[in-house]
Write an enzyme that holds these catalytic residues in place. Structure first.
Site, PDB file in Angstrom:
ATOM      1  N   ARG A  18       0.823  -1.213   0.000  1.00 59.09           N
ATOM      2  CA  ARG A  18       0.000   0.000   0.000  1.00 59.09           C
ATOM      3  C   ARG A  18       0.859   1.265   0.000  1.00 59.09           C
ATOM      4  NH1 ARG A  18      -3.194  -0.243   5.025  1.00 59.09           N
ATOM      5  NH2 ARG A  18      -1.371  -1.409   5.681  1.00 59.09           N
ATOM      6  N   ASN A  36      -6.171  -2.721   2.555  1.00 60.89           N
ATOM      7  CA  ASN A  36      -6.193  -4.181   2.645  1.00 60.89           C
ATOM      8  C   ASN A  36      -7.632  -4.658   2.718  1.00 60.89           C
ATOM      9  OD1 ASN A  36      -3.409  -4.446   2.683  1.00 60.89           O
ATOM     10  ND2 ASN A  36      -3.275  -4.466   4.899  1.00 60.89           N
TER      11      ASN A  36
END
Length: 88
Positions: A18, A36
């Site tokens: 990320r 996520n």
């Protein structure tokens, strides 16, 4: 402006995926988020030029060094008008 949602599967959680995505997206002038998902995938929603979205998709297939990407699913979205790029 264009927007897209990417679902990225493989070893993409716990490997700075990320954060790397945020870095790439900001460098490409994209806004959006990366988060996520409970099923182990990462969801990326981004908005910007079509060329920048295409470049981000190419990076998503690679990811950071510790990642192993098995799949990237892209869905075009209506413009989102988010500000910045968030990690969720």
């Amino acid at each position: 402006m264009a927007a897209a949602r990417f679902l990225v599967g493989g070893r993409v959680q716990g490997v700075c995926y990320r954060a790397g995505t945020r870095e790439q997206a900001l460098a490409l002038g994209l806004a959006g988020h990366a988060r996520n998902l409970p099923d182990g995938r990462v969801e990326v929603v981004a908005e910007g030029s079509v060329a920048a979205l295409d470049a981000l998709e190419r990076w998503l297939w690679q990811g950071p060094p510790a990642a192993r990407v098995d799949a990237v699913e892209r869905t075009e979205l209506p413009e989102q008008a988010p500000g910045g790029f968030r990690i969720g």
